[in-house]
Design a protein around this motif. Structure first.
Motif, short mmCIF file in Angstrom:
data_model
loop_
_atom_site.label_atom_id
_atom_site.label_comp_id
_atom_site.label_asym_id
_atom_site.label_seq_id
_atom_site.Cartn_x
_atom_site.Cartn_y
_atom_site.Cartn_z
N UNK A 150 17.50 -41.25 4.39
CA UNK A 150 18.84 -40.83 3.58
C UNK A 150 19.38 -39.60 4.37
N UNK A 151 20.59 -39.79 4.70
CA UNK A 151 21.33 -38.81 5.53
C UNK A 151 22.60 -38.40 5.12
N UNK A 152 22.94 -37.09 4.92
CA UNK A 152 24.06 -36.76 4.34
C UNK A 152 24.99 -36.03 5.30
N UNK A 153 26.15 -36.12 5.65
CA UNK A 153 26.95 -35.34 6.49
C UNK A 153 28.30 -34.99 6.10
N UNK A 154 28.93 -33.98 6.61
CA UNK A 154 30.31 -33.75 6.28
C UNK A 154 30.88 -33.80 7.82
N UNK A 155 31.68 -34.76 8.20
CA UNK A 155 32.08 -35.04 9.58
C UNK A 155 31.55 -36.29 10.05
N UNK A 156 32.68 -37.10 10.29
CA UNK A 156 32.01 -38.57 10.71
C UNK A 156 31.20 -38.74 11.93
N UNK A 157 31.11 -37.57 13.02
CA UNK A 157 30.43 -37.66 14.29
C UNK A 157 29.21 -36.70 13.81
N UNK A 158 28.88 -36.19 12.92
CA UNK A 158 27.74 -35.19 12.85
C UNK A 158 26.39 -35.87 13.11
N UNK A 159 26.16 -36.91 12.74
CA UNK A 159 24.83 -37.70 13.04
C UNK A 159 25.23 -38.53 13.99
N UNK A 160 25.65 -38.57 15.14
CA UNK A 160 25.92 -39.17 16.36
C UNK A 160 24.81 -39.26 17.17
N UNK A 161 24.25 -40.57 17.18
CA UNK A 161 23.23 -41.04 17.94
C UNK A 161 21.78 -40.66 17.28
N UNK A 162 22.04 -40.52 15.91
CA UNK A 162 20.81 -40.49 15.21
C UNK A 162 19.72 -41.55 15.50
N UNK A 163 18.52 -41.12 15.52
CA UNK A 163 17.33 -42.13 16.04
C UNK A 163 17.09 -43.03 15.21
N UNK A 164 17.37 -42.87 13.75
CA UNK A 164 17.15 -43.59 12.64
C UNK A 164 17.96 -44.68 12.07
N UNK A 165 19.38 -44.79 13.15
CA UNK A 165 20.20 -45.66 12.85
C UNK A 165 20.70 -46.38 13.85
N UNK A 166 21.34 -47.65 13.59
CA UNK A 166 21.78 -48.58 14.60
C UNK A 166 22.66 -47.60 15.70
N UNK A 167 22.47 -47.87 16.96
CA UNK A 167 23.19 -47.12 18.14
C UNK A 167 24.69 -47.69 18.18
N UNK A 168 25.70 -46.51 18.05
CA UNK A 168 27.03 -47.17 18.25
C UNK A 168 27.65 -47.00 19.39
N UNK A 169 28.48 -48.10 19.99
CA UNK A 169 29.02 -47.98 21.33
C UNK A 169 30.02 -46.93 21.51
N UNK A 170 30.80 -46.21 20.24
CA UNK A 170 31.54 -45.14 20.44
C UNK A 170 30.41 -44.15 20.79
N UNK A 171 29.58 -44.10 19.95
CA UNK A 171 28.82 -42.60 20.23
C UNK A 171 28.20 -42.59 21.67
N UNK A 172 27.65 -43.71 22.29
CA UNK A 172 27.14 -43.64 23.63
C UNK A 172 28.40 -43.21 24.57
N UNK A 173 29.47 -43.84 24.35
CA UNK A 173 30.63 -43.72 25.28
C UNK A 173 31.12 -42.18 25.18
N UNK A 174 30.93 -41.25 24.02
CA UNK A 174 31.32 -39.81 23.73
C UNK A 174 30.13 -39.06 24.56
N UNK A 175 28.85 -39.64 24.59
CA UNK A 175 27.83 -39.03 25.13
C UNK A 175 28.03 -39.06 26.65
N UNK A 176 28.47 -40.37 27.27
CA UNK A 176 28.81 -40.56 28.55
C UNK A 176 29.82 -39.36 29.05
N UNK A 177 30.92 -39.25 28.14
CA UNK A 177 32.05 -38.03 28.69
C UNK A 177 31.49 -36.90 28.71
N UNK A 178 30.56 -36.47 27.73
CA UNK A 178 30.06 -35.24 28.00
C UNK A 178 29.18 -35.05 29.22
#
Length: 291
Positions: A150-178
């Motif tokens: 159970x995870x509740x956030x305000x902001x669509x990217x707040x839980x980026x790369x959360x270890x208990x959810x499926x990995x998202x390609x857009x999250x990995x791409x953002x991490x690469x940019x950083x």
């Protein structure tokens, strides 16, 4: 008046006893780099600021020697320490010599470039000019155990790369940019500090690869092979005095990862697993370099 008396005393001392032996302040930078004191041997701006200040304000000091043994860690803490050393070196007009021991890699190498010159052993591990991020995915594990996340956030990217959810390609791409942005900053620091001493292919040098001390000399990442005692005696004479800046001894609680102010026995016991996890993580960071 006090300055005049001090000057007179120094003149008298030189007249009767000769010039005092050259003095070098030695600053040890050992351990994983990161804020918060998570690791047994931890380097952060907060933990070394006082020692850096003491090294550069020591009376009659001819140079500051950095003894580095670090596999890296936080790029922010590494950059803060680098900047503080360079600011004081410029302000006090004191040369800085860096000496890599077992390893000066990643953030550890960033500390080394605070030196006007860098030396290492032939077998030292140097370089790793890159950025790494690692973690684990536990989604399948908690599903197998019948655990509902159970995870509740305000902001669509707040839980980026959360270890208990499926990995998202857009999250990995953002991490690469950083990571690329941080890597570019790291490369700029190396180019600014080492300048024309850098040799060979920059792609290889900045690939995150590690090099032995001998290879690092050929690439211009360091200036030579040698230990602190030999180099300092050659530079300042055999009578040079090496004054090690003392560091505070960690208390038993900090070795176990116990938080300051947590005085209850139950709270202390609850913190022990965190200390053990940090110790394992620290060991894994060193193991990346075969140490």
């Amino acid at each position: 008046m006090i300055k005049k008396i001090g000057s007179f005393c120094r003149t008298v001392r030189r007249t009767f006893f000769g010039e005092p032996a050259p003095k070098v302040a030695v600053l040890r930078l050992y351990g994983v780099i990161g804020a918060g004191g998570r690791f047994k041997q931890n380097i952060s701006m907060a933990s070394v600021a006082g020692q850096i200040e003491q090294a550069f304000t020591m009376g009659g000091v001819s140079a500051v020697a950095l003894m580095i043994n670090s596999p890296g860690g936080s790029p922010v803490q590494s950059a803060l320490i680098l900047q503080r050393i360079r600011d004081l070196a410029k302000e006090k007009d004191i040369p800085v010599l860096a000496f890599a021991e077992d390893v000066a890699a990643s953030g550890g190498y960033m500390l080394a470039i605070a030196g006007d010159e860098i030396y290492a052993n032939e077998s030292s591990i140097v370089g790793s000019i890159g950025v790494v991020s690692s973690g684990f995915g536990f989604k399948a594990a908690i599903e197998k155990l019948g655990i509902e996340r159970r995870l509740y956030t305000a902001g669509e990217s707040k839980a980026m790369l959360d270890a208990f959810q499926d990995e998202k390609a857009e999250d990995v791409a953002r991490l690469k940019e950083i990571q690329l942005e941080i890597h570019e900053h790291f490369k700029k620091l190396v180019r600014d500090r080492r300048g024309k001493r850098l040799k060979g292919l920059r792609g290889k040098m900045f690939s995150g690869e590690v090099f032995t001390g001998g290879e690092a000399v050929k690439l211009g990442l360091i200036d030579g092979i040698g230990d602190a005692r030999t180099i300092l005696r050659d530079r300042f004479g055999k009578s040079v005095k090496m004054r090690v800046i003392a560091e505070k001894k960690p208390r038993l609680g900090s070795l176990l990862g116990l938080r300051a102010g947590n005085t209850s026995s139950l709270g202390a016991l609850e913190d022990i697993p965190g200390g053990l996890i940090a110790a394992i993580e620290e060991r894994l960071i060193w193991n990346r370099f075969g140490l």
